[in-house]
Design a protein around this motif. Structure first.
Motif: not given
Length: 227
Positions: A7-8, A185-186, A181-182, A4-5, A1
């Motif tokens: 990269i976002l 992460g977000l 997870l999404a 993902v975080s 996560r």
């Protein structure tokens, strides 16, 4: 996560603020700080939770604001006052009462004692991250600072995380897991930590860290509603 975080957040920073490159004198220390605050912190806390009761773990993690107050004052990025010290102690006592009434507190054996000490170590690392992150906020935006710090955390977690992921069966990757997870992460990792560092920039690490005392109380309310 955290992968993902990061990269976002780097994508958001590039779109909203322009260039995302940092000078080397800031990039390396910030990656190391993120490795401590997001990477090693998570490994210590999660590992200790396997041998420590949830209530005990929650109480020990709640010492992070107190450590933040002491470290931030010691390195000169925030000021210590009796009112702040008293407020932290009263809030910590409130957390202890909530947890004691709920999951309870105990150290029944040596493994739980070790788990408790490791959890305290995790709380100290989060306090280090909050306190030593302040100088970077004077030179860079909260969004960019958080993005690079979170990338450092993701890099620290990658070796262990990739090994564990490789042993997961395909059926473990269900839709609810991917959605969780999404979400994590977000929202729980990316956006919330940007908000935290933005608040640190304006209010200082001690006042923001004390908001962590709200987590157990809000958890009780949300658990009663949702569970």
């Amino acid at each position: 996560r955290f992968g993902v975080s990061s990269i976002l957040l780097l994508g958001f920073a590039r779109a909203m603020e322009g260039p995302i490159r940092l000078p080397r004198r800031d990039l390396v220390p910030l990656l190391l700080l993120g490795a401590l605050g997001f990477g090693i912190y998570q490994m210590l806390w999660a590992s200790a939770l396997q041998v420590t009761k949830a209530g005990t773990s929650s109480l020990l993690i709640a010492t992070a604001p107190i450590f933040t107050m002491l470290i931030a004052s010691a390195i000169g990025v925030d000021t210590f006052s009796r009112a702040r010290g008293a407020g932290a102690v009263v809030a910590f006592a409130g957390v202890a009462l909530v947890i004691a009434e709920g999951t309870g507190l105990s150290l029944e054996n040596g493994a739980q004692l070790i788990g408790a000490l490791v959890t305290l170590g995790a709380a100290v690392l989060w306090a280090v991250y909050m306190s030593f992150g302040v100088p970077f906020l004077r030179r860079h935006t909260p969004l960019l600072t958080t993005a690079w710090a979170m990338l450092g955390g993701g890099i620290a977690l990658a070796p262990v995380g990739l090994v564990q992921l490789s042993s997961m069966p395909p059926e473990a990757w269900s839709a609810p897991v991917l959605l969780a997870l999404a979400y994590s992460g977000l929202f729980a990792s990316a956006l919330s930590n940007v908000v935290v560092f933005r608040a640190v920039r304006h209010l200082g690490p001690t006042r923001v860290a004390n908001m962590q005392f709200l987590v157990p109380a809000l958890t009780v309310v949300l658990a009663a509603i949702l569970l």
